[in-house]
Enzyme design. Sequence first.
Site, PDB file in Angstrom:
ATOM      1  N   HIS A 108      -1.381  -1.754  14.748  1.00  0.00           N
ATOM      2  CA  HIS A 108      -1.545  -0.700  13.818  1.00  0.00           C
ATOM      3  C   HIS A 108      -3.019  -0.393  13.509  1.00  0.00           C
ATOM      4  O   HIS A 108      -3.365   0.741  13.163  1.00  0.00           O
ATOM      5  CB  HIS A 108      -0.730  -1.164  12.609  1.00  0.00           C
ATOM      6  CG  HIS A 108      -1.024  -0.872  11.223  1.00  0.00           C
ATOM      7  ND1 HIS A 108      -1.118  -1.789  10.204  1.00  0.00           N
ATOM      8  CD2 HIS A 108      -1.192   0.335  10.638  1.00  0.00           C
ATOM      9  CE1 HIS A 108      -1.304  -1.202   9.062  1.00  0.00           C
ATOM     10  NE2 HIS A 108      -1.362   0.084   9.281  1.00  0.00           N
ATOM     11  N   ASP A 166      -3.866  -8.738   4.579  1.00  0.00           N
ATOM     12  CA  ASP A 166      -2.678  -9.561   4.315  1.00  0.00           C
ATOM     13  C   ASP A 166      -2.543 -10.681   5.346  1.00  0.00           C
ATOM     14  O   ASP A 166      -1.744 -11.600   5.154  1.00  0.00           O
ATOM     15  CB  ASP A 166      -1.392  -8.722   4.248  1.00  0.00           C
ATOM     16  CG  ASP A 166      -1.195  -7.815   5.427  1.00  0.00           C
ATOM     17  OD1 ASP A 166      -2.179  -7.347   6.017  1.00  0.00           O
ATOM     18  OD2 ASP A 166      -0.025  -7.549   5.782  1.00  0.00           O
ATOM     19  N   ASP A 203       1.841  -6.731  14.362  1.00  0.00           N
ATOM     20  CA  ASP A 203       2.665  -5.734  13.658  1.00  0.00           C
ATOM     21  C   ASP A 203       3.913  -5.313  14.441  1.00  0.00           C
ATOM     22  O   ASP A 203       4.890  -4.845  13.842  1.00  0.00           O
ATOM     23  CB  ASP A 203       1.834  -4.488  13.347  1.00  0.00           C
ATOM     24  CG  ASP A 203       1.028  -4.652  12.066  1.00  0.00           C
ATOM     25  OD1 ASP A 203       1.626  -4.910  11.023  1.00  0.00           O
ATOM     26  OD2 ASP A 203      -0.203  -4.546  12.121  1.00  0.00           O
ATOM     27  N   HIS A 242       0.813  -1.227   0.000  1.00  0.00           N
ATOM     28  CA  HIS A 242       0.000   0.000   0.000  1.00  0.00           C
ATOM     29  C   HIS A 242       0.845   1.276   0.000  1.00  0.00           C
ATOM     30  O   HIS A 242       0.690   2.175   0.819  1.00  0.00           O
ATOM     31  CB  HIS A 242      -1.118  -0.010   1.044  1.00  0.00           C
ATOM     32  CG  HIS A 242      -0.748  -0.194   2.505  1.00  0.00           C
ATOM     33  ND1 HIS A 242       0.193   0.573   3.139  1.00  0.00           N
ATOM     34  CD2 HIS A 242      -1.249  -1.023   3.443  1.00  0.00           C
ATOM     35  CE1 HIS A 242       0.260   0.207   4.407  1.00  0.00           C
ATOM     36  NE2 HIS A 242      -0.594  -0.764   4.614  1.00  0.00           N
ATOM     37  N   HIS A 273      -5.182  -9.769  13.709  1.00  0.00           N
ATOM     38  CA  HIS A 273      -5.240  -8.475  13.021  1.00  0.00           C
ATOM     39  C   HIS A 273      -6.078  -8.662  11.758  1.00  0.00           C
ATOM     40  O   HIS A 273      -5.784  -9.535  10.949  1.00  0.00           O
ATOM     41  CB  HIS A 273      -3.794  -8.085  12.687  1.00  0.00           C
ATOM     42  CG  HIS A 273      -3.608  -6.782  12.006  1.00  0.00           C
ATOM     43  ND1 HIS A 273      -4.546  -5.773  12.005  1.00  0.00           N
ATOM     44  CD2 HIS A 273      -2.550  -6.285  11.301  1.00  0.00           C
ATOM     45  CE1 HIS A 273      -4.066  -4.748  11.329  1.00  0.00           C
ATOM     46  NE2 HIS A 273      -2.871  -5.033  10.893  1.00  0.00           N
ATOM     47  N   GLU A 282      -6.343  -6.869   9.098  1.00  0.00           N
ATOM     48  CA  GLU A 282      -5.815  -6.399   7.804  1.00  0.00           C
ATOM     49  C   GLU A 282      -5.717  -7.582   6.820  1.00  0.00           C
ATOM     50  O   GLU A 282      -5.257  -8.673   7.187  1.00  0.00           O
ATOM     51  CB  GLU A 282      -4.448  -5.730   8.012  1.00  0.00           C
ATOM     52  CG  GLU A 282      -4.028  -4.929   6.794  1.00  0.00           C
ATOM     53  CD  GLU A 282      -2.891  -3.945   7.061  1.00  0.00           C
ATOM     54  OE1 GLU A 282      -2.247  -4.003   8.116  1.00  0.00           O
ATOM     55  OE2 GLU A 282      -2.654  -3.113   6.158  1.00  0.00           O
ATOM     56  N   HIS A 328       5.180 -10.216  10.149  1.00  0.00           N
ATOM     57  CA  HIS A 328       5.985 -10.124   8.923  1.00  0.00           C
ATOM     58  C   HIS A 328       7.466 -10.275   9.271  1.00  0.00           C
ATOM     59  O   HIS A 328       7.932  -9.722  10.280  1.00  0.00           O
ATOM     60  CB  HIS A 328       5.847  -8.748   8.265  1.00  0.00           C
ATOM     61  CG  HIS A 328       4.501  -8.451   7.687  1.00  0.00           C
ATOM     62  ND1 HIS A 328       4.027  -9.035   6.543  1.00  0.00           N
ATOM     63  CD2 HIS A 328       3.530  -7.604   8.102  1.00  0.00           C
ATOM     64  CE1 HIS A 328       2.819  -8.557   6.272  1.00  0.00           C
ATOM     65  NE2 HIS A 328       2.490  -7.687   7.203  1.00  0.00           N
ATOM     66  N   TYR A 348       9.850  -0.319   8.889  1.00  0.00           N
ATOM     67  CA  TYR A 348       8.505  -0.828   9.214  1.00  0.00           C
ATOM     68  C   TYR A 348       7.876   0.045  10.299  1.00  0.00           C
ATOM     69  O   TYR A 348       6.725   0.474  10.189  1.00  0.00           O
ATOM     70  CB  TYR A 348       8.612  -2.285   9.690  1.00  0.00           C
ATOM     71  CG  TYR A 348       7.285  -3.012   9.743  1.00  0.00           C
ATOM     72  CD1 TYR A 348       6.863  -3.782   8.661  1.00  0.00           C
ATOM     73  CD2 TYR A 348       6.463  -2.932  10.852  1.00  0.00           C
ATOM     74  CE1 TYR A 348       5.644  -4.448   8.700  1.00  0.00           C
ATOM     75  CE2 TYR A 348       5.246  -3.589  10.893  1.00  0.00           C
ATOM     76  CZ  TYR A 348       4.843  -4.356   9.814  1.00  0.00           C
ATOM     77  OH  TYR A 348       3.641  -5.002   9.858  1.00  0.00           O
TER      78      TYR A 348
HETATM   79 FE1  FEO Z   1      -0.964  -4.153   9.901  1.00  0.00          FE
HETATM   80 FE2  FEO Z   1       0.590  -6.792   7.764  1.00  0.00          FE
HETATM   81  O1  FEO Z   1      -0.207  -5.614   8.986  1.00  0.00           O
END
Ligand code: FEO
Length: 392
Positions: free
Chosen positions: A143, A80, A162, A22, A76, A78, A221, A190
């Site tokens: 996040h 991904d 995150d 993104h 999370h 999100e 990640h 990051y």
């Molecule tokens: Fe907010 Fe891949 O995470």
Amino acid sequence: MTRIAEGVFWVGAIDWTLRDFHGYSTPRGTTYNSYLVLDEKKALIDAVRSTHLPELLARVKEIVDPGEIDYLVSLHVEPDHSGSLAQLLALCPKAQLVTVERHGEQGLERYFHQKLPLMAVKEGSTLSLGKRSLSFIPIPLVHWPDNMMAFLSPDAFLFSTDCYGQHVATSGRYDDQMDMGLLMSEAAKYYANIIFPYPTQAARALEKTRALQPKLICPSHGLLWRGHRPEILEAYGRWTRGETRPRAVVVYDTMWHSTEAMALALVEGIAREGVEVGLRSLGSYDPSDIVAELLEARALAVGCPILNNNLLPRMAAFLTYIKGLRPRGKIGAAFGSFGWGGATAVKAIKEDLTLAGLEVMEDELAVRFSPTAEELQACRQLGQKLAQKIKG
Ligand code: FEO
């Protein structure tokens, strides 16, 4: 698949070719980390983006039939990490989907538009798996509002979502399998691009991490922290406290090299005072790399000319990004050139830097068409003044 401990596995996916997350440039790719815990009950902690579900499934199937999984834990929402959950649920018919109450529940329902077998947890909730258990630690806004960590006992493994992540695709899974300088610079990038707006929340997450004394930190990640846990926790301490060093970053865009000449003179002035400075043209540097450099810098000077009575589009985009990340407490300075419409670029930069939380210097340098020798000297002097403020 990587065996982390007896009955605990990394089963995520490696996205070697991802270059844009993104808008955050990811020249080293990334991983979507997913962890499988086998006990009397079987839990899969986080999934992967939907494009990488076959990779996750192949790794899971090496170990267990997905139909035997009891819990899919979403740390999370999100996409991904959760994008493949609906497809996974179809393959794991008895699984409950564990998420944090309210924001997790609402987020998953809003993404999937279907009735989900949700099990909501909150701070202090514990899920017994048999000999092992998972306890949950919500870390809202590090996040997204639903971010939460999970702690596996008695192993003392922390699934940190995150927090402590990095976008790197490697064949190794652990921090000591990559050059430490590169790894820390990816961790800083990051933090700067993902967590910068939330220092208070990240400081709370760090405090909770320290209290748990994890033996292994498993982010969503990148590489898992085993040998270098003290270093990453120490770095998060510095970043969440907003600690800086005497360094300036000068960012500019230019049309016919007038603003560029000003930027070069400004850099010369800063360097004359013995302060480290980096010059970053938006034509040559990616904003997500510039933001990473800004993380520990004490000042940001921004220069731009006018195009059609506005900022150059790349600069407008950069300032929009900075306003969102809010790198509070740094010193800001503005400069630029103009033609016939007035020095509106400098005014716009000052406004945006103020909105981003910087303490913007009153001094401003706006030059019509092309800087004279005197105006370049004024740029050097502004650089010197900025450097003196940096040195405090
Ligand atoms: Fe907010 Fe891949 O995470």
